[in-house]
Design a protein around this motif. Structure first.
Motif, PDB file in Angstrom:
ATOM      1  N   LEU A   1       0.854  -1.180   0.000  1.00 23.50           N
ATOM      2  CA  LEU A   1       0.000   0.000   0.000  1.00 23.50           C
ATOM      3  C   LEU A   1       0.891   1.231   0.000  1.00 23.50           C
ATOM      4  CD1 LEU A   1      -2.750   1.419   0.260  1.00 23.50           C
ATOM      5  CD2 LEU A   1      -2.541   1.164   2.723  1.00 23.50           C
ATOM      6  N   GLN A   2       0.834   1.977  -1.058  1.00 24.67           N
ATOM      7  CA  GLN A   2       1.609   3.209  -1.165  1.00 24.67           C
ATOM      8  C   GLN A   2       0.739   4.370  -0.685  1.00 24.67           C
ATOM      9  OE1 GLN A   2       4.856   3.386  -2.280  1.00 24.67           O
ATOM     10  NE2 GLN A   2       4.805   1.168  -2.296  1.00 24.67           N
TER      11      GLN A   2
ATOM     12  N   ALA B   1     -10.739  10.632  10.861  1.00 28.28           N
ATOM     13  CA  ALA B   1     -10.493   9.190  10.845  1.00 28.28           C
ATOM     14  C   ALA B   1     -11.399   8.500   9.825  1.00 28.28           C
ATOM     15  CB  ALA B   1     -10.701   8.602  12.236  1.00 28.28           C
ATOM     16  N   GLU B   2     -12.637   8.932   9.729  1.00 22.94           N
ATOM     17  CA  GLU B   2     -13.554   8.363   8.743  1.00 22.94           C
ATOM     18  C   GLU B   2     -13.092   8.682   7.320  1.00 22.94           C
ATOM     19  OE1 GLU B   2     -17.391   9.844   9.871  1.00 22.94           O
ATOM     20  OE2 GLU B   2     -17.546   8.461  11.557  1.00 22.94           O
TER      21      GLU B   2
ATOM     22  N   LEU C   1      -8.353   5.010   2.377  1.00 23.48           N
ATOM     23  CA  LEU C   1      -7.543   3.796   2.374  1.00 23.48           C
ATOM     24  C   LEU C   1      -8.298   2.614   1.765  1.00 23.48           C
ATOM     25  CD1 LEU C   1      -5.749   4.077   5.821  1.00 23.48           C
ATOM     26  CD2 LEU C   1      -4.769   4.445   3.545  1.00 23.48           C
ATOM     27  N   VAL C   2      -9.577   2.494   2.074  1.00 20.28           N
ATOM     28  CA  VAL C   2     -10.371   1.415   1.485  1.00 20.28           C
ATOM     29  C   VAL C   2     -10.448   1.591  -0.027  1.00 20.28           C
ATOM     30  CG1 VAL C   2     -12.715   0.472   1.302  1.00 20.28           C
ATOM     31  CG2 VAL C   2     -11.697   0.856   3.547  1.00 20.28           C
TER      32      VAL C   2
ATOM     33  N   THR D   1      -8.612  -0.365  -5.301  1.00 18.60           N
ATOM     34  CA  THR D   1      -7.912  -0.138  -6.562  1.00 18.60           C
ATOM     35  C   THR D   1      -6.791  -1.160  -6.739  1.00 18.60           C
ATOM     36  OG1 THR D   1      -8.396   2.222  -6.458  1.00 18.60           O
ATOM     37  CG2 THR D   1      -6.599   1.559  -7.892  1.00 18.60           C
ATOM     38  N   ILE D   2      -6.048  -1.398  -5.669  1.00 14.10           N
ATOM     39  CA  ILE D   2      -4.972  -2.390  -5.721  1.00 14.10           C
ATOM     40  C   ILE D   2      -5.543  -3.781  -5.998  1.00 14.10           C
ATOM     41  CG2 ILE D   2      -3.255  -3.610  -4.311  1.00 14.10           C
ATOM     42  CD1 ILE D   2      -2.728  -0.887  -2.925  1.00 14.10           C
ATOM     43  N   GLU D   3      -6.623  -4.126  -5.307  1.00 14.70           N
ATOM     44  CA  GLU D   3      -7.240  -5.443  -5.476  1.00 14.70           C
ATOM     45  C   GLU D   3      -7.747  -5.635  -6.904  1.00 14.70           C
ATOM     46  OE1 GLU D   3      -8.081  -9.216  -4.369  1.00 14.70           O
ATOM     47  OE2 GLU D   3      -7.047  -7.743  -3.163  1.00 14.70           O
ATOM     48  N   GLU D   4      -8.325  -4.609  -7.483  1.00 13.39           N
ATOM     49  CA  GLU D   4      -8.835  -4.691  -8.857  1.00 13.39           C
ATOM     50  C   GLU D   4      -7.697  -4.885  -9.858  1.00 13.39           C
ATOM     51  OE1 GLU D   4     -11.080  -1.127  -9.358  1.00 13.39           O
ATOM     52  OE2 GLU D   4     -12.724  -1.830  -8.093  1.00 13.39           O
ATOM     53  N   ALA D   5      -6.527  -4.356  -9.545  1.00 11.75           N
ATOM     54  CA  ALA D   5      -5.386  -4.448 -10.451  1.00 11.75           C
ATOM     55  C   ALA D   5      -4.673  -5.794 -10.372  1.00 11.75           C
ATOM     56  CB  ALA D   5      -4.393  -3.319 -10.148  1.00 11.75           C
TER      57      ALA D   5
END
Length: 83
Positions: A23-24, A64-65, A71-72, A77-81
């Protein structure tokens, strides 16, 4: 012993958790973290009035929200890639 500790001792083997994309954090994420940290500091400042601490607590919750949502979104985005 945690998985990380086991993995640190033996760089190979089943004890190491699967590595995925890192996670960048973007400047936007870092700003959200700073904002939340500053609000939390104000919320826990014993020299502040109860009203000031209450307002700071609301600011911290909102920050925080916003950070959690950002972050989610980044993780999605990372998961989709991923292949």
């Amino acid at each position: 012993m945690t998985d990380f500790q086991r993995c640190s001792r033996a760089a190979t083997g089943s004890a190491c958790p699967e590595k995925g994309p890192a996670l960048q954090l973007t400047p936007h994420h870092l700003e959200l973290i700073r904002t939340a940290q500053q609000a939390l500091h104000r919320a826990t400042d014993q020299t502040s009035t109860t009203a000031e601490r209450g307002a700071a607590l609301a600011d911290w919750q909102a920050a925080a929200e916003r950070l959690a949502v950002a972050l989610v979104a980044r993780l999605e985005t990372i998961e989709e890639a991923r292949p």
